[in-house]
Design an enzyme around this catalytic site. Structure first.
Site, PDB file in Angstrom:
ATOM      1  N   TYR A   1       0.849  -1.195   0.000  1.00  0.00           N
ATOM      2  CA  TYR A   1       0.000   0.000   0.000  1.00  0.00           C
ATOM      3  C   TYR A   1       0.891   1.255   0.000  1.00  0.00           C
ATOM      4  O   TYR A   1       1.793   1.397   0.834  1.00  0.00           O
ATOM      5  CB  TYR A   1      -0.936  -0.017   1.200  1.00  0.00           C
ATOM      6  CG  TYR A   1      -1.764   1.235   1.255  1.00  0.00           C
ATOM      7  CD1 TYR A   1      -2.569   1.594   0.177  1.00  0.00           C
ATOM      8  CD2 TYR A   1      -1.723   2.089   2.351  1.00  0.00           C
ATOM      9  CE1 TYR A   1      -3.308   2.757   0.197  1.00  0.00           C
ATOM     10  CE2 TYR A   1      -2.464   3.246   2.378  1.00  0.00           C
ATOM     11  CZ  TYR A   1      -3.247   3.576   1.298  1.00  0.00           C
ATOM     12  OH  TYR A   1      -3.971   4.733   1.306  1.00  0.00           O
TER      13      TYR A   1
ATOM     14  N   ASP B   1       0.324  -6.385   7.517  1.00  0.00           N
ATOM     15  CA  ASP B   1      -0.900  -5.640   7.217  1.00  0.00           C
ATOM     16  C   ASP B   1      -1.901  -6.657   6.676  1.00  0.00           C
ATOM     17  O   ASP B   1      -1.743  -7.168   5.575  1.00  0.00           O
ATOM     18  CB  ASP B   1      -0.589  -4.551   6.181  1.00  0.00           C
ATOM     19  CG  ASP B   1      -1.806  -3.693   5.860  1.00  0.00           C
ATOM     20  OD1 ASP B   1      -2.939  -4.194   6.013  1.00  0.00           O
ATOM     21  OD2 ASP B   1      -1.621  -2.533   5.449  1.00  0.00           O
TER      22      ASP B   1
END
Ligand SMILES: Cc1ncc(COP(=O)(O)O)c(C=O)c1O
Length: 398
Positions: free
Chosen positions: A106, A194
């Site tokens: 990300y 994550d």
């Protein structure tokens, strides 16, 4: 008052409905009330619960339920956004440290690491996470360079941090998490995963060997694209205290109403994920056969390079897939613009299907194809979703 879910014999899909609720007493509300208060009555010496930046009873239910689903021994920590949770981990890095991240991660998590590098705090190393041998070699090199061992590991100020996403955003690559996380433990490296794409029902990184799990709860956990929230979960008390101190001091706290929305959202996670993941697999299968499609990446597709790994470490494959078209950027944008049911928007994990050409963000690396679409599959009827894609793809002459 929120009471703990004591009966761990229930399945996760029951516990996420039953956990984080007030005690079963006459006239108790079924849902935890929202405490709209910035401060709390208290006489005598101050403790951690006197002011709403330190602690807030409206956070307790969500923190309890997510920690339970992730298999953590300590309550989770809720944050104002996913990035606030990411910051609570990355900001622990001391001067002279090393942070290793997948090549595809990300964007803002990468930017945060690069900002640490620009300020002379940490060196950034990028990883090809599909290539386990190369990841292990980079981990060993980082451990030697920073002089870390399991004996001198400092969880409050890690000298080496492995930041993982699996599946990765937006390329949907899958890492061999058990092998990589076992290596971090052997080498004295702190690891964070994550878990936003997989969700706590789809993958449990703590059980696979991670030290901490973070979520953008904005996505599947809250599930309705109506709130920003983040979460960090660990069983390590030193790490949890450090992240909590970061939250208290830096102030990126979740509002009571936002936390309540997150708890309300997670109640339906199992149902939403079941539908979204089934539809994502069905769309992946159909799109793979479509003449306008170059490549589909979805870890649940038996032909996907990540399938065997995903099958070993994930219990569902999630709601996101990536689809590369036989087209250029302009043609791909035209296809997205012709969609009537799918919404062209960033983000994922909501009940409504979203689609995005990721390279429209200039910060995405050139290794992400111009014609790659990241698709977040919602809970609409799969035939309706596919029909909309087919009518838009008919703009491409193939
Ligand atoms: C994988 C991943 N991690 C973290 C974040 C950041 O979360 P937030 O937008 O809630 O700050 C996102 C947001 O898109 C994401 O996709």
């Amino acid at each position: 008052m929120v009471v703990g879910m004591t009966d761990s014999s229930y399945t996760a899909e029951t516990r996420l409905v039953a956990g984080g609720r007030p005690a079963h007493e006459d006239l108790a509300p079924v849902n935890p009330p929202i405490a709209m208060s910035s401060t709390f009555r208290q006489m005598g010496p101050s403790d951690l619960n006197t002011y709403a930046r330190f602690s807030n009873q409206s956070w307790d239910g969500l923190e309890e339920v997510v920690a339970d689903l992730e298999g953590a021994e300590l309550p989770g920590l809720v944050f104002a956004s996913g990035m606030a949770a990411v910051a609570a981990v990355q900001d622990l890095l001391p001067v002279g440290s090393i942070i290793l991240l997948p090549e595809h991660t990300y964007m803002a998590s990468v930017s945060m690491a690069q900002r640490l590098e620009a300020r002379g705090i940490a060196r950034v190393v990028r990883l090809d996470i599909e290539n386990t041998e190369s990841v292990l070699a980079e981990l060993e090199k980082a451990a030697v360079d920073a002089g870390v061992t399991p004996e001198n590991i400092n969880y409050a100020a890690p000298k080496v941090l492995l930041w993982m996403e699996s599946p990765t955003n937006p390329m949907m690559e899958v890492a061999d998490l058990p092998t990589i996380l076992a290596a971090t433990r052997r080498l004295g490296i702190v690891s964070a995963v994550d878990n936003t794409f997989a969700t706590p029902l789809g993958q449990q990184p703590l059980a696979l060997g991670a030290d901490v799990v973070v979520h953008s709860a904005t996505k599947a956990i809250a599930g309705h694209s109506d709130v920003l929230l983040g979460l960090a979960v660990t069983s390590n008390p030193v790490l949890r205290d450090a992240m909590r101190a970061h939250r208290t001091t830096n102030g990126a706290i979740a509002g009571p109403f936002e936390a309540w929305l997150g708890l309300r959202g997670i109640r339906t996670l199992a149902l939403r994920l079941e539908r979204s993941a089934a539809s994502a697999l069905e769309l992946a299968r159909r799109l793979q056969e479509h003449p306008a499609v170059e490549l589909v990446r979805y870890p649940g597709l038996p032909t996907d390079p990540g399938f065997e790994r995903a099958r070993a470490q994930m219990s569902t494959f999630g709601s996101v897939l990536s689809v590369t078209l036989k087209a250029d950027a302009v043609q791909t944008d035209r296809v997205v613009g012709a969609l009537k049911l799918w919404t062209p928007a960033t983000s994922l994990g909501g009940v409504e299907s979203l689609i995005e050409r990721r390279r429209r963000h200039t910060s995405e690396p050139a290794s992400v194809p111009e014609s790659m679409l990241r698709m977040s599959v919602g809970i609409e009827n799969v035939d309706d979703l596919y029909a909309d894609l087919v009518q838009a793809l008919s703009l491409l002459e193939v």
